[in-house]
Write a protein that holds these residues in place. Sequence first.
Motif, PDB file in Angstrom:
ATOM      1  N   UNK A 308       0.703  -1.302  -0.017  1.00  0.00           N
ATOM      2  CA  UNK A 308      -0.077   0.064  -0.029  1.00  0.00           C
ATOM      3  C   UNK A 308       0.837   1.131   0.095  1.00  0.00           C
ATOM      4  N   UNK A 309       0.233   2.575  -0.654  1.00  0.00           N
ATOM      5  CA  UNK A 309       1.391   3.620  -0.798  1.00  0.00           C
ATOM      6  C   UNK A 309       0.351   4.774  -1.094  1.00  0.00           C
ATOM      7  N   UNK A 310       0.907   5.824  -0.751  1.00  0.00           N
ATOM      8  CA  UNK A 310       0.346   7.173  -0.839  1.00  0.00           C
ATOM      9  C   UNK A 310       1.452   8.126  -1.485  1.00  0.00           C
ATOM     10  N   UNK A 311       1.092   9.125  -2.014  1.00  0.00           N
ATOM     11  CA  UNK A 311       1.863  10.239  -2.510  1.00  0.00           C
ATOM     12  C   UNK A 311       3.083  10.297  -2.941  1.00  0.00           C
ATOM     13  N   UNK A 312       2.988  10.409  -4.340  1.00  0.00           N
ATOM     14  CA  UNK A 312       4.302  10.174  -5.148  1.00  0.00           C
ATOM     15  C   UNK A 312       4.878  11.427  -5.123  1.00  0.00           C
ATOM     16  N   UNK A 313       5.907  11.815  -4.540  1.00  0.00           N
ATOM     17  CA  UNK A 313       6.297  13.181  -4.067  1.00  0.00           C
ATOM     18  C   UNK A 313       7.674  13.399  -5.086  1.00  0.00           C
ATOM     19  N   UNK A 314       7.541  13.851  -5.864  1.00  0.00           N
ATOM     20  CA  UNK A 314       8.763  14.361  -6.757  1.00  0.00           C
ATOM     21  C   UNK A 314       9.637  15.286  -6.243  1.00  0.00           C
ATOM     22  N   UNK A 315      10.854  14.965  -5.768  1.00  0.00           N
ATOM     23  CA  UNK A 315      11.916  16.184  -5.399  1.00  0.00           C
ATOM     24  C   UNK A 315      12.514  16.880  -6.490  1.00  0.00           C
ATOM     25  N   UNK A 316      13.138  18.074  -5.820  1.00  0.00           N
ATOM     26  CA  UNK A 316      13.809  18.844  -6.786  1.00  0.00           C
ATOM     27  C   UNK A 316      15.198  17.954  -7.130  1.00  0.00           C
ATOM     28  N   UNK A 317      15.666  16.849  -6.416  1.00  0.00           N
ATOM     29  CA  UNK A 317      16.740  16.091  -7.028  1.00  0.00           C
ATOM     30  C   UNK A 317      16.349  15.242  -7.955  1.00  0.00           C
ATOM     31  N   UNK A 318      15.204  14.994  -8.311  1.00  0.00           N
ATOM     32  CA  UNK A 318      14.791  14.050  -9.309  1.00  0.00           C
ATOM     33  C   UNK A 318      14.623  12.631  -8.454  1.00  0.00           C
ATOM     34  N   UNK A 319      14.710  12.462  -7.310  1.00  0.00           N
ATOM     35  CA  UNK A 319      14.298  11.381  -6.498  1.00  0.00           C
ATOM     36  C   UNK A 319      12.964  11.458  -6.209  1.00  0.00           C
ATOM     37  N   UNK A 320      12.275  10.296  -5.429  1.00  0.00           N
ATOM     38  CA  UNK A 320      10.912  10.362  -5.231  1.00  0.00           C
ATOM     39  C   UNK A 320      10.517   9.895  -3.760  1.00  0.00           C
ATOM     40  N   UNK A 321       9.718  10.529  -2.942  1.00  0.00           N
ATOM     41  CA  UNK A 321       9.583  10.161  -1.517  1.00  0.00           C
ATOM     42  C   UNK A 321       7.958   9.567  -1.732  1.00  0.00           C
ATOM     43  N   UNK A 322       7.822   8.210  -0.898  1.00  0.00           N
ATOM     44  CA  UNK A 322       6.422   8.066  -0.836  1.00  0.00           C
ATOM     45  C   UNK A 322       6.170   7.559   0.599  1.00  0.00           C
TER      46      UNK A 322
END
Length: 427
Positions: A308-322
């Motif tokens: 289960x997963x929420x919020x594909x947060x694309x960072x300024x670095x190009x990485x992603x937090x979920x």
Amino acid sequence: MKKNNTMKIKYLNYAFQLFLITQLALFTACSTDDSDTSTDDTEEDASNDENIDTDSYILVADTNSQGAYIINHDGDEIYDWQFNRSLGNDINLLDDGSLVVCLKGDNPGITFGGYGGIMRKINADQSIDWEVSYYSGDDYMAHHDVEYLSNGNIIFPVWEKITATEANSLGFSENIDVFPDAIIEMNPLTEEVVWEWHVIDHLIQDYDSTKENYGVVADNPNKIDINYNNTQTNGDLMHFNGLTLDETNDILYITVNNYSEVWVLDHSTTTEEASSSTGGTYNLGGDLIYRFGNPLAYDNPGDVTLNNVHYPNLLDTGNMLVYANDVYDNQSEIVEYELNPPYQLIAGENNEPTVPWTFTDTELYSAGLGSAVRMSNGNTLIAEGRDGTIWEVSDDGEVLWKNTNYNTVWRAYSFLKEAPAIKALGL
């Protein structure tokens, strides 16, 4: 003013930690309010803690109310919006101080968690700029998230009803109505749909060899196995709950809760191309150009990092937090992925991205909702959705600050105090 339950945790030398824990236990047994004049060390001004990002305010989407709030690190609500209807669920604070918000429509026919149906833009003076609806009985329903694009369009996920008979024609193994997702991009001023994408155009299945989309799931990583989640008895097979458009690369990221994956689409396609498997920058049409988090969903090798997963947060670095809701047994995790477009999916190979950073804690758990954003000083702000706790943690995993003023938080966003949006609101 709400009772202030904000807790600040500082990491000092071991001897003082023992004293601090004792004092904290005494403090949490008591009530505090704005008139409290206690000099207890656990209540010292957050601005004295160099590790907390006191250069930022926090925007809270409180799904347990009909409002949203900007708070400081003392837990004070320094700005608020009241919507006269419940959140459904997202809020976007823009540079000019306006807010784009998802709200719940009246008399909905589709009521899965996160349903909405109404998108509204509220000006900095809190007048309504525009409002659009996108729902109709049990045929379709906008839900969860909305992104406001630089061209003024909005893009959002939609549930679409597919009858049991129609689902059978797509090779679905069960005899129930299903609600696969679609993505709609709309000009909110004219309400013209300018781009759309539908899950049902990109399916594979190995259940019914008489259907056109029959094939080997593992050999078709760019396709979606309609039967992966066929035990979902309410028909909510995929349950999109978040999207982020990388406008620079024209790539759309979607968190797919019930597949425990992030799906990646080529947004450069036309609507016609998006319904096919050709066209666009990747020449894959609307097929998936990448996916990660759960390779079991397409019978491929690689580590499972999401449940289960929420919020594909694309960072300024190009990485992603979920926000990974249940990676462990009743324990959530924040996962950072190192993303490297252009993307490629190779059948039978490990397509999973590198994970350079994670955070978890035995007290961190939300079966639904949740978010993580990177703050200006490198800390990570976490919304523990259904618990309502907001966390701030350092890069090395130290818990620096918590706020427990809310019961249910969709997401929490961080804004520098000098950000244009904050200034536009007069803060």
